[in-house]
Scaffold this motif. Structure first.
Motif, PDB file in Angstrom:
ATOM      1  N   ARG A 174     -42.429  18.770   3.760  1.00 31.15           N
ATOM      2  CA  ARG A 174     -42.966  18.939   5.115  1.00 31.15           C
ATOM      3  C   ARG A 174     -42.656  17.724   5.980  1.00 31.15           C
ATOM      4  O   ARG A 174     -42.251  17.861   7.141  1.00 31.15           O
ATOM      5  CB  ARG A 174     -44.492  19.136   5.064  1.00 31.15           C
ATOM      6  N   VAL A 175     -42.843  16.541   5.401  1.00 33.94           N
ATOM      7  CA  VAL A 175     -42.590  15.311   6.156  1.00 33.94           C
ATOM      8  C   VAL A 175     -41.099  15.180   6.476  1.00 33.94           C
ATOM      9  O   VAL A 175     -40.709  14.817   7.598  1.00 33.94           O
ATOM     10  CB  VAL A 175     -43.096  14.088   5.372  1.00 33.94           C
ATOM     11  N   LEU A 176     -40.252  15.473   5.494  1.00 32.84           N
ATOM     12  CA  LEU A 176     -38.811  15.321   5.689  1.00 32.84           C
ATOM     13  C   LEU A 176     -38.288  16.176   6.835  1.00 32.84           C
ATOM     14  O   LEU A 176     -37.383  15.760   7.564  1.00 32.84           O
ATOM     15  CB  LEU A 176     -38.068  15.695   4.399  1.00 32.84           C
ATOM     16  N   ILE A 177     -38.831  17.392   6.988  1.00 30.75           N
ATOM     17  CA  ILE A 177     -38.280  18.298   7.996  1.00 30.75           C
ATOM     18  C   ILE A 177     -39.170  18.440   9.217  1.00 30.75           C
ATOM     19  O   ILE A 177     -38.975  19.331  10.040  1.00 30.75           O
ATOM     20  CB  ILE A 177     -37.964  19.674   7.388  1.00 30.75           C
ATOM     21  N   GLY A 178     -40.144  17.534   9.344  1.00 33.57           N
ATOM     22  CA  GLY A 178     -40.927  17.494  10.570  1.00 33.57           C
ATOM     23  C   GLY A 178     -42.032  18.517  10.666  1.00 33.57           C
ATOM     24  O   GLY A 178     -42.449  18.877  11.774  1.00 33.57           O
ATOM     25  N   ASP A 179     -42.483  19.022   9.519  1.00 32.08           N
ATOM     26  CA  ASP A 179     -43.642  19.930   9.463  1.00 32.08           C
ATOM     27  C   ASP A 179     -43.487  21.121  10.402  1.00 32.08           C
ATOM     28  O   ASP A 179     -44.346  21.384  11.252  1.00 32.08           O
ATOM     29  CB  ASP A 179     -44.931  19.165   9.796  1.00 32.08           C
ATOM     30  N   PRO A 180     -42.413  21.910  10.255  1.00 28.63           N
ATOM     31  CA  PRO A 180     -42.214  23.044  11.167  1.00 28.63           C
ATOM     32  C   PRO A 180     -43.250  24.135  10.923  1.00 28.63           C
ATOM     33  O   PRO A 180     -43.677  24.376   9.786  1.00 28.63           O
ATOM     34  CB  PRO A 180     -40.805  23.538  10.805  1.00 28.63           C
TER      35      PRO A 180
END
Length: 310
Positions: A174-180
């Motif tokens: 979630r953190v890596l991809i910006g919590d979409p």
């Protein structure tokens, strides 16, 4: 009980899909975890739109909800179990898995599904953890875009032995991809027993804000083997009580029995599984459900089926 119970078609592969859906409706299930595979709804066969429409009509006729699952073993490669994955060294192979998941999102939209389930895959020998996470985020990007357009959440599952194996790994993604917004979680209760540091009941509470799909079966600590209820180590009444409160957090999805290696006994296990879950549900444990003798309503306990090597 507010839990909406389903059964996975990967545990009913010896039945035609129409028969499997009819069986589940007759047993009182609320829905189905529909695995896209050649024996039921093949995502790669011709006339997909027409076949999907027929399944949608059957689901509506029977009053069954659905979550689309994508864990078929050989749907893309007849020689590699679950291959290629989102972590494959070959970019074209990763793209094939991405295309399958994008197609699954479209099928889910046509079926009116609650979510599309997926998992990361096993880290290949050539990849460092950083490279593996980069591959995963890159391969998921088009899937999340499709999920956002369709309004169908993507529910990734922590899977023992995979890159994304635990709840902590899910939060790392979630953190890596910006919590979409389209990214959610599939929580498998057995996997919690298998390897999470917290108890399964605590995993349910911790995961609640991100839950889009739930799978359930029995399991033992440290052994990734999906077992019929009563054959593992999970204390189910507290888990079911925690699942029963998920509606308070807005969860409207299914809790799907996941017994993919027990298809040879699928109809019987579908029956005994729903009896077990009803027997151990919060409503059956409440004082108002007790008989004058102090015993709850009678319910046959599940039959014992040893895992088969078939």
């Amino acid at each position: 009980m507010t839990i909406r119970l389903g059964y996975g078609t990967n545990g009913l592969t010896d039945l035609r899909l129409d028969d499997a859906l009819g069986l589940l409706a007759d047993l009182g299930y609320d829905g189905v975890g529909l695995t896209l595979d050649h024996m039921h709804l093949d995502p790669l066969a011709p006339d997909l739109a027409a076949r999907t429409a027929r399944v949608a009509a059957r689901l509506q006729e029977l009053g069954l909800g659905v979550t689309v699952e994508t864990g078929a073993r050989y749907v893309l490669d007849p020689r590699r179990k679950h291959g290629p994955s989102l972590l494959d060294p070959d970019p074209q192979a990763r793209a094939a898995r991405t295309r399958l998941l994008v197609r699954a999102v479209g099928i889910a939209a046509d079926l009116g599904a609650h979510a599309v389930h997926c998992f990361s895959g096993i880290t290949p020998p050539d990849a460092t953890p950083d490279i593996a996470w980069q591959r995963l985020t890159g391969a998921l990007a088009p899937v999340l875009e499709a999920a956002d357009r369709s309004g169908i959440p993507l529910a990734i599952e922590p899977e023992p032995g995979h890159l994304l194996a635990t709840l902590a790994d899910f939060h790392h993604l979630r953190v890596l991809i910006g919590d979409p917004a389209p990214l959610g979680l599939t929580l498998d209760i057995g996997h919690c027993q298998c390897l999470e540091p917290a108890m399964p009941v605590d995993c349910v509470r911790e995961a609640a804000p991100w839950l889009r799909h739930v799978q359930i079966e029995d399991m033992r600590r440290g052994v990734h083997e999906h077992l019929p209820f009563g054959e593992g180590e999970i204390d189910f009444p507290p888990v079911l009580e925690a699942l029963d409160t998920l509606s308070d957090t807005g969860y409207r999805g299914l809790t799907v029995v996941e017994l993919p290696r027990h298809s040879h006994a699928g109809p019987e296990l579908a029956r005994t599984s729903i009896e077990f879950l009803r027997k151990h549900s919060p409503s059956s444990q409440s004082p108002s459900s007790q008989s004058p003798s102090g015993q709850g309503p009678s319910s046959q306990s599940p039959s014992s089926h040893s895992p088969s090597s078939r």
